[in-house]
Design a protein around this motif. Sequence first.
Motif, PDB file in Angstrom:
ATOM      1  N   PRO A   1       0.805  -1.221   0.000  1.00 42.08           N
ATOM      2  CA  PRO A   1       0.000   0.000   0.000  1.00 42.08           C
ATOM      3  C   PRO A   1       0.841   1.276   0.000  1.00 42.08           C
ATOM      4  O   PRO A   1       0.530   2.226  -0.730  1.00 42.08           O
ATOM      5  CB  PRO A   1      -0.833  -0.135   1.267  1.00 42.08           C
TER       6      PRO A   1
ATOM      7  N   TRP B   1       0.907   4.008  -3.049  1.00 37.72           N
ATOM      8  CA  TRP B   1       0.572   5.410  -2.796  1.00 37.72           C
ATOM      9  C   TRP B   1       1.706   6.331  -3.237  1.00 37.72           C
ATOM     10  O   TRP B   1       1.472   7.359  -3.888  1.00 37.72           O
ATOM     11  CB  TRP B   1       0.257   5.640  -1.324  1.00 37.72           C
TER      12      TRP B   1
ATOM     13  N   HIS C   1       1.139   9.163  -5.944  1.00 38.29           N
ATOM     14  CA  HIS C   1       1.294  10.545  -5.463  1.00 38.29           C
ATOM     15  C   HIS C   1       2.301  11.318  -6.316  1.00 38.29           C
ATOM     16  O   HIS C   1       2.048  12.451  -6.748  1.00 38.29           O
ATOM     17  CB  HIS C   1       1.749  10.510  -4.001  1.00 38.29           C
TER      18      HIS C   1
ATOM     19  N   LEU D   1      -8.073  13.246  -2.562  1.00 40.38           N
ATOM     20  CA  LEU D   1      -8.522  11.881  -2.822  1.00 40.38           C
ATOM     21  C   LEU D   1     -10.025  11.757  -2.615  1.00 40.38           C
ATOM     22  O   LEU D   1     -10.586  12.344  -1.686  1.00 40.38           O
ATOM     23  CB  LEU D   1      -7.833  10.899  -1.871  1.00 40.38           C
TER      24      LEU D   1
ATOM     25  N   HIS E   1     -10.160  -0.916  -1.492  1.00 45.33           N
ATOM     26  CA  HIS E   1      -8.958  -1.629  -1.046  1.00 45.33           C
ATOM     27  C   HIS E   1      -7.907  -1.572  -2.154  1.00 45.33           C
ATOM     28  O   HIS E   1      -8.240  -1.474  -3.346  1.00 45.33           O
ATOM     29  CB  HIS E   1      -9.279  -3.087  -0.709  1.00 45.33           C
TER      30      HIS E   1
ATOM     31  N   GLY F   1      -4.454  -2.733   1.771  1.00 48.88           N
ATOM     32  CA  GLY F   1      -4.727  -1.333   2.080  1.00 48.88           C
ATOM     33  C   GLY F   1      -6.214  -1.047   2.031  1.00 48.88           C
ATOM     34  O   GLY F   1      -6.949  -1.642   1.236  1.00 48.88           O
TER      35      GLY F   1
ATOM     36  N   SER G   1      -6.605   3.490   5.573  1.00 44.40           N
ATOM     37  CA  SER G   1      -5.139   3.500   5.554  1.00 44.40           C
ATOM     38  C   SER G   1      -4.612   4.422   4.459  1.00 44.40           C
ATOM     39  O   SER G   1      -3.590   5.088   4.640  1.00 44.40           O
ATOM     40  CB  SER G   1      -4.588   2.079   5.375  1.00 44.40           C
ATOM     41  N   LEU G   2      -5.315   4.499   3.333  1.00 42.55           N
ATOM     42  CA  LEU G   2      -4.905   5.431   2.283  1.00 42.55           C
ATOM     43  C   LEU G   2      -5.081   6.867   2.754  1.00 42.55           C
ATOM     44  O   LEU G   2      -4.246   7.738   2.471  1.00 42.55           O
ATOM     45  CB  LEU G   2      -5.715   5.192   1.003  1.00 42.55           C
ATOM     46  N   LYS G   3      -6.132   7.109   3.491  1.00 43.59           N
ATOM     47  CA  LYS G   3      -6.352   8.444   4.064  1.00 43.59           C
ATOM     48  C   LYS G   3      -5.182   8.844   4.965  1.00 43.59           C
ATOM     49  O   LYS G   3      -4.671   9.964   4.879  1.00 43.59           O
ATOM     50  CB  LYS G   3      -7.655   8.453   4.854  1.00 43.59           C
TER      51      LYS G   3
ATOM     52  N   LEU H   1      -2.085   7.652   4.896  1.00 45.23           N
ATOM     53  CA  LEU H   1      -0.891   7.853   4.080  1.00 45.23           C
ATOM     54  C   LEU H   1      -0.906   9.231   3.428  1.00 45.23           C
ATOM     55  O   LEU H   1       0.122   9.921   3.371  1.00 45.23           O
ATOM     56  CB  LEU H   1      -0.803   6.768   2.995  1.00 45.23           C
ATOM     57  N   ALA H   2      -2.066   9.627   2.939  1.00 44.95           N
ATOM     58  CA  ALA H   2      -2.182  10.929   2.292  1.00 44.95           C
ATOM     59  C   ALA H   2      -1.986  12.059   3.297  1.00 44.95           C
ATOM     60  O   ALA H   2      -1.289  13.043   3.014  1.00 44.95           O
ATOM     61  CB  ALA H   2      -3.544  11.049   1.619  1.00 44.95           C
TER      62      ALA H   2
END
Length: 317
Positions: free
Chosen positions: A83, A87, A91, A99, A106, A113, A117-119, A121-122
């Motif tokens: 993940p 990302w 990015h 996003l 997922h 991910g 979890s993406l939130k 990371l961002a």
Amino acid sequence: MLITIGAFDGFHNGHRELLKICSRNSNNNDWAIISFSPYPSEYLGKVKHSLFSLNERELIRLVLNVPNMFILKFDESLRNLTPLEFWQLIHKKFNVDGLVMGSDFHFGRDNSGSAESLKQLAISDGINKIFIADLLQKPLYSSSLAREKISQGDISSVNKILGYPFFMMGSVILGNQRGRTMNYPTANLKFAANKIVPSFGVYSVAVLVNKKFSPGALSIGNNPTFKDVNELRAEVHILDFDNNIYNQEIIIFLLDKVRDIKIFENKDSLIAQINKDVQECKKIYDESLRDLSTKNFLDKARYFYANKNLTPDIIDL
């Protein structure tokens, strides 16, 4: 750039919720879909048939006023990214500043991910414009359900899920020309190998050929009355049309199912039924075009099909 990531196999009503959020929250319409070819589920063998081909998806993208769609090549390299690696790649490549995703999103190796979890990371990279839409409360918004309904021939339900008529791009190939002997010439169609095709039956369709729409009667089956066809056949009778269109590509927009395929006692009985089918198909066609949403989709599809390149580049990361 504000982005939303996913397979987008269908651009159904759930997907369109994400597109609306992108449109409302982007700066100067600077937003994009990031999708894949082949579909991850198809690549992994979880799904045999897709709702739409790459060219068909590009046409839908144009009709729905999506400003950008970037198609990533889905292969072992992309599949095995963690993940975090995925990302970082996205990015950097697309200069992401926001996003949009569904709550069930997922990504990354083994789908490890999640949207949350993406939130995170961002956010760790200083991105705070993040929108997570809860689409789980809307069970009709599902590509898998759309495929199920198509396999059942339930076109009415499919079109409600999608929000527009399901369609198929196909090339016209030479058939046995039996239809001409019954005063109902048909165009035999060949579709992409991985394209989902509805169950056996007769369907009312809008046919886009030579930059013009015409009503049509689409038959999908194996001509059981004549007992000389073993493979699936898709052939369309285009009303008030008799031009030579062999080797041309046409688009069939399915409006509703008229009946199941059945065996007739003789040729005359079949012709009598075809007469009824054609009348019913024309009636459904006329009624469908009185629906402003359907007519608007078809008019835009006709324009973009005639004026745009529908073969998007595939990006190999």
